[in-house]
Design an enzyme around this catalytic site. Structure first.
Site, PDB file in Angstrom:
ATOM      1  CB  SER A 112      23.229  66.295  57.236  1.00  0.00           C
ATOM      2  OG  SER A 112      23.236  65.138  58.041  1.00  0.00           O
TER       3      SER A 112
ATOM      4  CE  LYS B 250      23.521  62.827  55.590  1.00  0.00           C
ATOM      5  NZ  LYS B 250      24.880  62.755  54.972  1.00  0.00           N
TER       6      LYS B 250
ATOM      7  CE  LYS C 197      23.956  61.868  59.788  1.00  0.00           C
ATOM      8  NZ  LYS C 197      24.969  61.178  58.990  1.00  0.00           N
TER       9      LYS C 197
ATOM     10  CG  ASP D  51      23.890  59.069  56.416  1.00  0.00           C
ATOM     11  OD1 ASP D  51      24.165  57.856  56.376  1.00  0.00           O
ATOM     12  OD2 ASP D  51      24.758  59.966  56.534  1.00  0.00           O
TER      13      ASP D  51
ATOM     14  CD  GLU E 207      25.177  59.645  53.299  1.00  0.00           C
ATOM     15  OE1 GLU E 207      24.263  60.518  53.259  1.00  0.00           O
ATOM     16  OE2 GLU E 207      26.324  59.905  53.680  1.00  0.00           O
TER      17      GLU E 207
ATOM     18  CG  ASP F 187      29.575  58.617  54.178  1.00  0.00           C
ATOM     19  OD1 ASP F 187      30.808  58.680  54.084  1.00  0.00           O
ATOM     20  OD2 ASP F 187      28.944  59.314  55.016  1.00  0.00           O
TER      21      ASP F 187
ATOM     22  CE  LYS G 164      30.770  62.260  54.909  1.00  0.00           C
ATOM     23  NZ  LYS G 164      30.439  61.494  56.123  1.00  0.00           N
TER      24      LYS G 164
ATOM     25  N   GLY H  72      29.790  65.919  54.277  1.00  0.00           N
ATOM     26  CA  GLY H  72      30.340  66.823  55.289  1.00  0.00           C
ATOM     27  C   GLY H  72      30.745  66.046  56.525  1.00  0.00           C
TER      28      GLY H  72
END
Ligand code: OSB
Ligand code: MG
Length: 368
Positions: A136, A162, A164, A189, A214, A239, A263, A291
């Site tokens: 990520s 991934k 952001k 995400d 996400e 998430d 998670k 994570g």
């Protein structure tokens, strides 16, 4: 089993590189480690993934300390526990505070596995010997910086990238990435940075062949996500919105997502994670392990959980060296060609390094 003593430690560790999401930047990481001890000298370890500030969810390091000290620890000490699944039942009368619950429950799971001489993975019912890992990447100063990092991680062998996103750092960024990496397994995400009104913008992401997007919408929403999913080709992965088995069931029934990021901290522990995993497996919803910029203790729990059979997508369980100059376990979590070999020692399978742990500890308290 009977827990005779619990040691609660607060640590502060500096990250190698700041990590920026749509809600803020992490540089120093404050977190809690829990050690639970039985009468035979075994220790089980757990980590609270709550952050210093309540921006990912409502919990913080301080609220976790309070809930652990005043409610959860007294509820466990000297009580007979025959299986770690009982811990979440013992805590069921306390609403939410899932990260605090998960920290203690995880330590009990590790202790249970060690007492029985099995790996935590085996105790959970996992069979995989190695797991696939993605990475990520936080929001960067420039697209060139981001492309450089992606290039580095692709060369290291990470199985998916991934990135952001947030308003102003989304469609153009993904377009640039696809120009340079047309086939890399890629996802975005948003950490809840958009609203349903942004639907036309989010639809533009469909052209980049993303594995998923996400948590595009609000952190407590499953209704608007269902509306959005009907309009998007790209699968939505939830998430922040999933705090429990019940949340997962409702989101799947509503069609709010096609994939779930599990998670352990967010859902209140390994037992609840397993329940969500099993439900998703029965309903053809793939899951992967998220994570929270964990230290090696939390990371080890994530590795063990990922050995369950419906963890069919690479998780955010990157190598220790991606976060820390020095991690708190021996050996550190290593990634080779995008894979982690699941350790074979009993329990979490990595040894807590007490010297390192003490070096980073800012507060410590014993309960017995
Ligand atoms: O949304 O998955 C997230 C980090 C902090 C808070 C939330 C998230 C993340 C990450 C990084 O994406 C996960 C990791 O590398 O540990
Ligand atoms: Mg996320």
């Amino acid at each position: 089993m009977i827990v005779k003593e619990i040691i609660l430690r607060q640590l502060k560790m500096s990250m190698l590189n700041p990590f920026t999401t749509s809600f803020g930047t992490f540089q120093d990481k404050d977190f809690l480690l829990l050690e639970v001890k039985d009468e035979h000298g075994n220790s089980g370890w757990g980590e609270s993934v709550a952050f210093h500030s309540p921006w990912y969810n409502e919990e913080t390091v301080k609220t976790n300390w309070h809930i652990l000290e005043d409610f959860l620890i007294p509820g466990i000490l000297h009580k007979e526990i025959s299986h770690p699944d009982e811990v979440s039942e013992m805590f069921a009368y306390i609403r939410k505070n899932n990260m605090a619950k998960a920290a203690l429950e995880g330590a009990v799971w590790d202790l249970y596995a060690k007492q029985n001489g099995v790996t935590l993975a085996k105790a959970l019912g996992g069979e995989r010997k190695e797991i696939e890992v993605g990475i990520s990447i936080g929001i960067q100063k420039s697209i060139d910086d981001l492309l450089g990092l992606i290039d580095e991680y692709v060369k290291e062998g990470y199985k998916r990238i991934k990135v952001k996103i947030k308003p102003g750092w989304d469609v153009e960024v993904m377009r640039e990435i696809r120009k340079h990496f047309p086939t890399v397994p890629l996802m975005a995400d948003a950490n809840s940075a958009y609203r349903l009104e942004d639907i036309e913008l989010l639809k533009q992401l469909d052209e980049f062949n993303l594995m998923m997007i996400e948590q595009p919408l609000a952190s407590d929403d499953i209704i608007d996500h269902a509306t959005l999913q009907k309009e998007l080709k790209t699968p939505i992965c939830l998430d922040e919105s999933i705090h429990s088995y019940e949340d997962a069931r409702k989101a799947v029934e509503l069609g709010s997502c096609k994939i779930i990021n599990i998670k352990v901290g967010r859902v209140g522990g390994l037992t609840e994670s397993k329940r969500i995993h099993d439900y998703c497996q029965q309903h053809n919803i793939p899951v992967w392990c998220g994570g929270m910029l964990e230290s090696g203790i939390g990371r080890a729990h994530n590795v063990a959980l990922t050995t369950l059979s419906n963890f069919v997508m690479p998780g955010d369980t990157a190598a220790s060296s991606r976060y820390w100059n020095q991690d708190v376990i021996e050996p550190e979590v290593m990634v080779h060609d995008g894979m982690i070999t699941v350790p074979e020692k009993a329990g979490i399978g990595y040894e807590p390094n007490l010297e390192t742990i003490e070096k980073f500890t800012t507060i410590v308290k014993k309960y017995n």
